[in-house]
Design a protein around this motif. Structure first.
Motif, mmCIF file in Angstrom:
data_model
loop_
_atom_site.group_PDB
_atom_site.id
_atom_site.type_symbol
_atom_site.label_atom_id
_atom_site.label_comp_id
_atom_site.label_asym_id
_atom_site.label_seq_id
_atom_site.Cartn_x
_atom_site.Cartn_y
_atom_site.Cartn_z
ATOM 1 N N GLY A 12 -23.681 0.437 16.971
ATOM 2 C CA GLY A 12 -24.215 1.622 17.471
ATOM 3 C C GLY A 12 -25.584 1.926 17.178
ATOM 4 N N ILE A 13 -26.391 1.124 16.903
ATOM 5 C CA ILE A 13 -27.759 1.330 16.789
ATOM 6 C C ILE A 13 -28.422 1.948 18.131
ATOM 7 C CG2 ILE A 13 -30.376 0.188 16.357
ATOM 8 C CD1 ILE A 13 -28.167 0.338 13.849
ATOM 9 N N ARG A 14 -29.316 2.988 17.858
ATOM 10 C CA ARG A 14 -29.827 3.473 19.294
ATOM 11 C C ARG A 14 -31.271 3.745 19.001
ATOM 12 N NH1 ARG A 14 -26.182 1.932 20.824
ATOM 13 N NH2 ARG A 14 -24.296 2.670 21.838
ATOM 14 N N LYS A 15 -31.920 3.480 17.659
ATOM 15 C CA LYS A 15 -33.273 3.634 17.390
ATOM 16 C C LYS A 15 -33.651 2.868 16.519
ATOM 17 C CE LYS A 15 -32.618 8.098 15.792
ATOM 18 N NZ LYS A 15 -31.072 8.477 16.029
ATOM 19 N N VAL A 16 -34.934 2.210 16.555
ATOM 20 C CA VAL A 16 -35.637 1.427 15.559
ATOM 21 C C VAL A 16 -36.842 1.829 14.975
ATOM 22 C CG1 VAL A 16 -36.374 -0.879 15.609
ATOM 23 C CG2 VAL A 16 -34.629 -0.440 17.163
ATOM 24 N N LYS A 17 -36.868 1.786 13.562
ATOM 25 C CA LYS A 17 -37.918 2.059 12.631
ATOM 26 C C LYS A 17 -38.602 0.700 12.219
ATOM 27 C CE LYS A 17 -39.080 5.489 9.393
ATOM 28 N NZ LYS A 17 -38.492 6.504 8.435
ATOM 29 N N GLU A 62 -36.063 -0.705 24.203
ATOM 30 C CA GLU A 62 -36.681 -1.529 24.961
ATOM 31 C C GLU A 62 -38.119 -2.166 24.628
ATOM 32 O OE1 GLU A 62 -38.857 -0.889 29.671
ATOM 33 O OE2 GLU A 62 -38.071 0.610 28.670
ATOM 34 N N LYS A 63 -38.648 -1.321 23.865
ATOM 35 C CA LYS A 63 -40.109 -1.753 23.141
ATOM 36 C C LYS A 63 -39.852 -2.823 22.092
ATOM 37 C CE LYS A 63 -44.464 -0.392 20.925
ATOM 38 N NZ LYS A 63 -45.268 -1.123 22.181
ATOM 39 N N PHE A 64 -38.543 -2.407 21.549
ATOM 40 C CA PHE A 64 -38.255 -3.357 20.264
ATOM 41 C C PHE A 64 -38.112 -4.798 20.799
ATOM 42 C CE2 PHE A 64 -34.665 -5.453 17.994
ATOM 43 C CZ PHE A 64 -35.195 -5.724 16.742
ATOM 44 N N TRP A 65 -37.014 -4.886 22.060
ATOM 45 C CA TRP A 65 -36.737 -6.166 22.746
ATOM 46 C C TRP A 65 -37.982 -7.069 23.024
ATOM 47 C CZ3 TRP A 65 -32.533 -7.290 20.266
ATOM 48 C CH2 TRP A 65 -31.467 -6.369 19.975
ATOM 49 N N SER A 66 -38.832 -6.277 23.619
ATOM 50 C CA SER A 66 -40.116 -6.947 24.071
ATOM 51 C C SER A 66 -40.840 -7.402 22.781
ATOM 52 C CB SER A 66 -40.833 -5.899 24.913
ATOM 53 O OG SER A 66 -41.984 -6.327 25.219
ATOM 54 N N ALA A 67 -40.837 -6.590 21.834
ATOM 55 C CA ALA A 67 -41.897 -6.886 20.658
ATOM 56 C C ALA A 67 -41.261 -8.018 19.992
ATOM 57 C CB ALA A 67 -41.885 -5.673 19.836
ATOM 58 N N LEU A 68 -40.170 -8.482 20.025
ATOM 59 C CA LEU A 68 -39.241 -9.454 19.041
ATOM 60 C C LEU A 68 -40.248 -10.714 19.686
ATOM 61 C CD1 LEU A 68 -35.581 -9.052 18.930
ATOM 62 C CD2 LEU A 68 -37.409 -8.772 17.023
ATOM 63 N N GLU A 69 -40.368 -10.838 20.845
ATOM 64 C CA GLU A 69 -41.119 -11.898 21.307
ATOM 65 C C GLU A 69 -42.757 -12.050 21.204
ATOM 66 O OE1 GLU A 69 -41.459 -14.425 25.761
ATOM 67 O OE2 GLU A 69 -39.958 -12.659 25.438
ATOM 68 N N LYS A 70 -43.235 -10.882 21.638
ATOM 69 C CA LYS A 70 -44.801 -10.898 21.786
ATOM 70 C C LYS A 70 -45.309 -10.062 20.641
ATOM 71 C CE LYS A 70 -44.427 -8.561 25.604
ATOM 72 N NZ LYS A 70 -44.506 -7.917 27.130
ATOM 73 N N GLY A 71 -44.587 -9.348 19.722
ATOM 74 C CA GLY A 71 -45.199 -8.372 18.821
ATOM 75 C C GLY A 71 -45.777 -7.291 19.454
ATOM 76 N N PHE A 72 -46.303 -6.548 18.687
ATOM 77 C CA PHE A 72 -46.650 -5.217 19.401
ATOM 78 C C PHE A 72 -48.077 -4.433 18.576
ATOM 79 C CE2 PHE A 72 -44.079 -3.991 15.891
ATOM 80 C CZ PHE A 72 -44.545 -2.817 15.194
ATOM 81 N N GLY A 73 -48.557 -3.590 19.045
ATOM 82 C CA GLY A 73 -49.919 -3.214 18.300
ATOM 83 C C GLY A 73 -49.685 -2.096 17.485
#
Length: 451
Positions: free
Chosen positions: A13-18, A36-47
């Protein structure tokens, strides 16, 4: 891995990511991101703004950093999520936690990232056929204070969790059972296995030993333990500190590092011998590197001005780069059992204020340096090692002198890399200058009227 994570998120039931990573001072810097950002960041990373490597433990900007700063405009570093660090705190079951590694925009490991530093030294060990197993044990002080009351009191006249000098107290453990249970249960659920916890000598001081693991996972657990304990204490309207020395009248807080090398499959302890009465040749050379480089690496092991308040006679902190078998007055204590799997070296120089990634990288790197160069350790110390007078083994007793030793150390640059040592020296130089600008309460009381 992504599909497996999606299933795990759905089941839990994960709804948030830290997400977060550790800076040079060992502070965990993080933020929430959307799913949404987490799943994208898994592949590309994030700033992630690289100012975390451009300011100190109190968010004051360095005036001498070159990896970031006003001249670069404080751009984003590229943060990459390590999915192997997936954790969930029991009191926030809908929130996933992950650690990140920091990279430059071209994808290279960021030169100031402590976790990258340890990964690079760990890889050198693996390339040499070694699996490094480490653990940390921390002493920490607990107070009947909140963040608000600490600041309101100016961090003076604090109320400890319990009064008196009660080392290994069964009574105190029982009196504070709710806190102890919370630490043990929360840490276990958070994948930080505690082998033992007990009161130390002093009002409200505790010591916890974390179970040994692969060196990277051991550093993750040690670094997360400090933040997690503070989180747990807040639930009980308490506060904890891992300062090396918070009171001039009480003992300091150690952060000892246990370490050993195993074969590539982590099946055989390479420090052990069949006789179990001495270290192996590999272990002796590792010890030789650890002891010989300790003075030059003291700024790593004791990173703050306050760290050196431990380095006084009679406070269970070593004053020189000595070693001995089962001798707790030495800088490095050799432990030979029970059983071959338990053979290890305990670095006792370090305090609870270490950055575990940097300190463990320095330990492992200096040990590998000793093996590569077949460095023999100095003669074993017996009795009170703090009374030894060999100047070649003396540790720097101020941060300023430790910074000078690190700055001038070719071995440190070989062990930890030119880029990291250069940045680290700049940060500690800043720390010294900030301290020298300050005027302490002791100075005011001593000099204001009298001179």
């Amino acid at each position: 891995m992504t599909e497996e994570l999606r299933r795990s998120f759905e089941e839990r039931g994960i709804r948030k990511v830290k997400v977060g990573g550790f800076d040079v001072d060992g502070v965990l810097r993080g933020k929430y991101i959307s799913l949404e950002k987490f799943w994208s960041a898994l592949e590309k990373g994030f700033g992630f703004c690289d100012v975390i490597f451009g300011w100190d433990v109190s968010d004051q900007l360095y005036d001498n950093a070159t990896v970031t700063g006003w001249s670069t405009g404080y751009p984003d570093a590229l943060a990459r999520i390590d999915t192997a660090t997936f954790r969930v705190l029991p009191d926030a079951p809908d929130t996933a936690h992950f650690l990140v590694d920091f990279h430059t925009q071209d994808g290279a490991p960021h030169p100031a990232c402590p976790r990258n530093l340890l990964k690079s030294v760990r890889q050198r060990a693996a390339d040499a056929g070694f699996a490094a197993r480490f653990s940390a044990e921390f002493e920490f002080w607990v107070f009947q204070e909140t963040a608000d009351s600490l600041h309101r009191k100016g961090f003076r006249e604090l109320d400890p969790l319990s009064p008196g000098m009660f080392g290994y107290s069964w009574l105190r453990q029982g009196q504070h059972q709710a806190l102890v249970d919370d630490i043990l249960d929360t840490c276990a659920a958070y994948d930080i296995e505690i082998e033992g916890i007990h009161t130390e000598t002093g009002p409200g001081v505790w010591e916890a030993a974390i179970r040994y693991d692969d060196v990277l996972e051991a550093a993750d657990k040690a670094a997360l333990f400090k933040t997690t304990v503070k989180h747990i204490c807040a639930r009980h309207d308490l506060s904890a500190t891992f300062m090396a020395k918070w009171s001039p009248d009480l003992p300091g807080s150690s952060g000892h590092i246990h370490q050993s090398l195993w074969d590539a499959h982590a099946k055989t302890n390479l420090f052990a011998t069949a006789a179990t009465d001495r270290l192996s040749e590999t272990g002796l050379h590792y010890l030789g590197g650890l002891v010989t480089l300790a003075p030059e690496l003291t700024a790593i092991y004791s990173p703050f001005v306050n760290s050196y308040k431990r380095y006084v006679p009679g406070l269970w902190a070593p004053l020189n780069a000595s070693w001995g078998v089962e001798n707790r007055t030495c800088g490095s204590r050799v432990i030979l059992g029970p059983g071959q799997s338990a053979a290890r070296i305990e670095l006792r120089q370090t305090g609870a204020d270490i950055n575990p990634y940097v300190a463990m990288a320095a330990c492992l790197g200096s040990g590998l340096h000793g093996i590569e160069n077949e460095i023999a350790p100095p003669p074993e110390s017996t009795g009170d090692a703090t009374a030894a007078s060999d100047p070649s083994l003396a540790l720097p007793l101020t941060l300023e002198s430790a910074v000078d030793a690190l700055r001038n150390s070719e071995a440190a640059r070989s062990v930890l890399g030119e880029a990291f040592v250069d940045h680290y020296v700049r940060t500690r130089d800043w720390e010294c200058r900030e301290y020298n600008r300050s005027v302490s309460e002791w100075e005011l009381r001593r000099y204001f009227e009298a001179v």
